[in-house]
Design a protein around this motif. Structure first.
Motif, PDB file in Angstrom:
ATOM      1  N   LYS A  65       0.833  -1.208   0.000  1.00 53.32           N
ATOM      2  CA  LYS A  65       0.000   0.000   0.000  1.00 53.32           C
ATOM      3  C   LYS A  65       0.863   1.251   0.000  1.00 53.32           C
ATOM      4  CE  LYS A  65      -3.769   2.262   2.528  1.00 53.32           C
ATOM      5  NZ  LYS A  65      -4.652   2.202   3.726  1.00 53.32           N
ATOM      6  N   ASN A  66       2.076   1.126   0.528  1.00 51.92           N
ATOM      7  CA  ASN A  66       2.995   2.260   0.594  1.00 51.92           C
ATOM      8  C   ASN A  66       4.048   2.212  -0.512  1.00 51.92           C
ATOM      9  OD1 ASN A  66       2.645   4.061   3.237  1.00 51.92           O
ATOM     10  ND2 ASN A  66       1.977   1.969   3.688  1.00 51.92           N
ATOM     11  N   ASN A  67       3.668   1.594  -1.626  1.00 54.54           N
ATOM     12  CA  ASN A  67       4.456   1.627  -2.864  1.00 54.54           C
ATOM     13  C   ASN A  67       5.772   0.866  -2.813  1.00 54.54           C
ATOM     14  OD1 ASN A  67       2.824   3.308  -4.761  1.00 54.54           O
ATOM     15  ND2 ASN A  67       3.023   4.791  -3.103  1.00 54.54           N
ATOM     16  N   TYR A  68       5.843  -0.165  -1.992  1.00 50.17           N
ATOM     17  CA  TYR A  68       6.989  -1.063  -2.033  1.00 50.17           C
ATOM     18  C   TYR A  68       6.612  -2.319  -2.807  1.00 50.17           C
ATOM     19  CZ  TYR A  68       9.097   1.781   1.653  1.00 50.17           C
ATOM     20  OH  TYR A  68       9.630   2.818   2.371  1.00 50.17           O
ATOM     21  N   SER A  69       7.575  -2.842  -3.554  1.00 50.55           N
ATOM     22  CA  SER A  69       7.433  -4.151  -4.176  1.00 50.55           C
ATOM     23  C   SER A  69       8.057  -5.167  -3.214  1.00 50.55           C
ATOM     24  CB  SER A  69       8.159  -4.173  -5.522  1.00 50.55           C
ATOM     25  OG  SER A  69       8.114  -5.455  -6.089  1.00 50.55           O
ATOM     26  N   VAL A  70       7.327  -6.241  -2.897  1.00 49.85           N
ATOM     27  CA  VAL A  70       7.765  -7.143  -1.829  1.00 49.85           C
ATOM     28  C   VAL A  70       7.836  -8.588  -2.309  1.00 49.85           C
ATOM     29  CG1 VAL A  70       7.379  -7.860   0.553  1.00 49.85           C
ATOM     30  CG2 VAL A  70       6.528  -5.638  -0.217  1.00 49.85           C
ATOM     31  N   ASP A  71       8.992  -9.211  -2.120  1.00 52.15           N
ATOM     32  CA  ASP A  71       9.125 -10.660  -2.260  1.00 52.15           C
ATOM     33  C   ASP A  71       9.025 -11.258  -0.860  1.00 52.15           C
ATOM     34  OD1 ASP A  71       9.444 -10.461  -4.960  1.00 52.15           O
ATOM     35  OD2 ASP A  71      11.612 -10.773  -4.963  1.00 52.15           O
ATOM     36  N   VAL A  72       8.169 -12.252  -0.699  1.00 50.03           N
ATOM     37  CA  VAL A  72       7.891 -12.829   0.619  1.00 50.03           C
ATOM     38  C   VAL A  72       8.424 -14.245   0.703  1.00 50.03           C
ATOM     39  CG1 VAL A  72       6.085 -13.409   2.277  1.00 50.03           C
ATOM     40  CG2 VAL A  72       5.810 -11.416   0.798  1.00 50.03           C
ATOM     41  N   VAL A  73       9.165 -14.539   1.763  1.00 50.51           N
ATOM     42  CA  VAL A  73       9.644 -15.900   2.026  1.00 50.51           C
ATOM     43  C   VAL A  73       9.341 -16.250   3.480  1.00 50.51           C
ATOM     44  CG1 VAL A  73      11.450 -15.796   0.265  1.00 50.51           C
ATOM     45  CG2 VAL A  73      11.972 -15.078   2.590  1.00 50.51           C
ATOM     46  N   LEU A 130      18.024 -16.425   2.360  1.00 49.80           N
ATOM     47  CA  LEU A 130      19.411 -16.361   1.916  1.00 49.80           C
ATOM     48  C   LEU A 130      19.507 -16.573   0.407  1.00 49.80           C
ATOM     49  CD1 LEU A 130      22.406 -16.120   2.665  1.00 49.80           C
ATOM     50  CD2 LEU A 130      22.432 -18.595   3.053  1.00 49.80           C
ATOM     51  N   ASP A 131      18.756 -17.545  -0.111  1.00 52.16           N
ATOM     52  CA  ASP A 131      18.767 -17.806  -1.552  1.00 52.16           C
ATOM     53  C   ASP A 131      18.318 -16.581  -2.338  1.00 52.16           C
ATOM     54  OD1 ASP A 131      19.590 -20.370  -1.001  1.00 52.16           O
ATOM     55  OD2 ASP A 131      17.592 -21.264  -1.212  1.00 52.16           O
ATOM     56  N   TYR A 132      17.253 -15.934  -1.886  1.00 53.61           N
ATOM     57  CA  TYR A 132      16.739 -14.756  -2.580  1.00 53.61           C
ATOM     58  C   TYR A 132      17.751 -13.611  -2.523  1.00 53.61           C
ATOM     59  CZ  TYR A 132      11.931 -16.151  -3.700  1.00 53.61           C
ATOM     60  OH  TYR A 132      10.821 -16.736  -4.261  1.00 53.61           O
ATOM     61  N   LEU A 143      21.843 -12.978   8.077  1.00 53.46           N
ATOM     62  CA  LEU A 143      22.519 -11.681   8.076  1.00 53.46           C
ATOM     63  C   LEU A 143      24.032 -11.844   7.985  1.00 53.46           C
ATOM     64  CD1 LEU A 143      22.641  -8.581   8.603  1.00 53.46           C
ATOM     65  CD2 LEU A 143      22.474  -9.113  11.043  1.00 53.46           C
ATOM     66  N   ARG A 144      24.593 -12.726   8.814  1.00 51.93           N
ATOM     67  CA  ARG A 144      26.045 -12.914   8.829  1.00 51.93           C
ATOM     68  C   ARG A 144      26.555 -13.430   7.489  1.00 51.93           C
ATOM     69  NH1 ARG A 144      26.519 -15.640  14.856  1.00 51.93           N
ATOM     70  NH2 ARG A 144      26.913 -13.690  16.007  1.00 51.93           N
ATOM     71  N   ARG A 145      25.842 -14.392   6.889  1.00 52.41           N
ATOM     72  CA  ARG A 145      26.282 -14.947   5.606  1.00 52.41           C
ATOM     73  C   ARG A 145      26.219 -13.905   4.502  1.00 52.41           C
ATOM     74  NH1 ARG A 145      24.299 -21.267   5.143  1.00 52.41           N
ATOM     75  NH2 ARG A 145      24.685 -21.850   7.309  1.00 52.41           N
ATOM     76  N   VAL A 146      25.168 -13.099   4.510  1.00 56.29           N
ATOM     77  CA  VAL A 146      25.033 -12.043   3.506  1.00 56.29           C
ATOM     78  C   VAL A 146      26.178 -11.046   3.627  1.00 56.29           C
ATOM     79  CG1 VAL A 146      23.632 -10.029   2.877  1.00 56.29           C
ATOM     80  CG2 VAL A 146      22.530 -12.240   3.222  1.00 56.29           C
ATOM     81  N   ARG A 147      26.492 -10.650   4.860  1.00 51.83           N
ATOM     82  CA  ARG A 147      27.580  -9.685   5.054  1.00 51.83           C
ATOM     83  C   ARG A 147      28.937 -10.297   4.711  1.00 51.83           C
ATOM     84  NH1 ARG A 147      24.079  -6.250   4.431  1.00 51.83           N
ATOM     85  NH2 ARG A 147      23.203  -5.028   6.160  1.00 51.83           N
ATOM     86  N   GLU A 148      29.124 -11.573   4.990  1.00 54.48           N
ATOM     87  CA  GLU A 148      30.381 -12.244   4.639  1.00 54.48           C
ATOM     88  C   GLU A 148      30.603 -12.256   3.132  1.00 54.48           C
ATOM     89  OE1 GLU A 148      29.966 -16.076   6.406  1.00 54.48           O
ATOM     90  OE2 GLU A 148      30.409 -15.373   8.444  1.00 54.48           O
ATOM     91  N   GLN A 149      29.498 -12.249   2.379  1.00 55.91           N
ATOM     92  CA  GLN A 149      29.580 -12.244   0.916  1.00 55.91           C
ATOM     93  C   GLN A 149      29.790 -10.838   0.363  1.00 55.91           C
ATOM     94  OE1 GLN A 149      25.887 -14.078  -0.185  1.00 55.91           O
ATOM     95  NE2 GLN A 149      26.435 -16.060   0.699  1.00 55.91           N
ATOM     96  N   GLY A 150      29.838  -9.853   1.249  1.00 51.01           N
ATOM     97  CA  GLY A 150      30.057  -8.479   0.815  1.00 51.01           C
ATOM     98  C   GLY A 150      28.801  -7.748   0.389  1.00 51.01           C
ATOM     99  N   ASN A 151      27.637  -8.349   0.637  1.00 50.38           N
ATOM    100  CA  ASN A 151      26.368  -7.721   0.275  1.00 50.38           C
ATOM    101  C   ASN A 151      25.986  -6.719   1.355  1.00 50.38           C
ATOM    102  OD1 ASN A 151      23.708  -7.066  -0.355  1.00 50.38           O
ATOM    103  ND2 ASN A 151      23.176  -9.142  -1.000  1.00 50.38           N
TER     104      ASN A 151
END
Length: 224
Positions: free
Chosen positions: A22-30, A37-39, A63-71
């Motif tokens: 409703k507030n103009n965000y596009s959302v992928d839901v898991v 992590l896959d997404y 969170l930790r894995r994403v940051r370890e990958q430099g994302n």
């Protein structure tokens, strides 16, 4: 703006997703940490909201894995826990912010705006090109001739074009970025929304235009 929302409680997930859209965000839901992590590894997001207590992988581990990958995608953690140690652990692991359940929708939206704004230069909520201004807080497209409040998908498409001036964006990229990776939306819907935006730009006497390159994509260009 595209967000990933990972929350295993289906009723909460549905309610929050409705608020975000409703507030103009596009959302992928898991619904579990491994899927989140896959997404995040395979998609491009402007921000992510991760519940800490999820099946398969908890939010901190994701969170930790994403940051370890430099994302460096902005990440907001959600949890029912309110202890200081849990907050410190999340922030020290690379979270941008932390919100304890239950929460008010206005606070969630404010925190999302804050963490995504920090990723843009000077935190400016206005995107400019030529005589056109897109207000990303009010969702309005304006020029000295007037203004329009854009619908959800119109706003997201215009924002993507303005953040990538002169760059070709394919219909497939629009679908993935705005409608989501798993969408079954027909590709011709992109042209429908492009047509809406072109008419609004014409009505605003814009000195920019959406250029169509047949079978390739769309780009925002200064009028010749």
């Amino acid at each position: 703006m595209r967000l990933l929302f990972a929350e295993d409680e289906r009723s909460l997930s549905k309610a929050v997703t409705a608020i975000l859209e409703k507030n103009n965000y596009s959302v992928d839901v898991v619904y579990d940490g491994q899927e989140a992590l896959d997404y995040l590894e395979n998609g491009q997001y402007d921000g992510a909201i991760l519940d800490i207590m999820m099946p398969k992988l908890d939010g901190i581990s994701v969170l930790r894995r994403v940051r370890e990958q430099g994302n460096r995608v902005p990440i907001l953690l959600l949890t029912a826990k309110s202890e200081v140690d849990d907050k410190v652990l999340g922030l020290d692991s690379g979270a941008n912010d932390y919100l304890t359940k239950p929460f008010a929708s206005r606070e969630l939206l404010a925190r999302i705006r804050a963490m995504t704004r920090r990723q843009t230069a000077h935190g400016d909520s206005h995107l400019h090109m030529g005589n056109i201004i897109l207000d990303t807080a009010q969702f309005t497209l304006s020029s000295p001739s007037g203004s329009f409040r854009l619908a959800n998908k119109e706003f997201q498409m215009m924002e993507l074009l303005l953040r990538n001036p002169g760059q070709l964006i394919s219909a497939g990229q629009f679908l993935e970025r705005i409608w989501g990776c798993d969408t079954d939306t027909e590709i011709n819907v992109v042209w429908v929304y492009i047509s809406y935006l072109r008419k609004k730009l014409e009505a605003l006497h814009a000195d920019i235009q959406i250029q169509v390159t047949r079978n390739v994509g769309y780009s925002l260009e200064v009028r010749p």
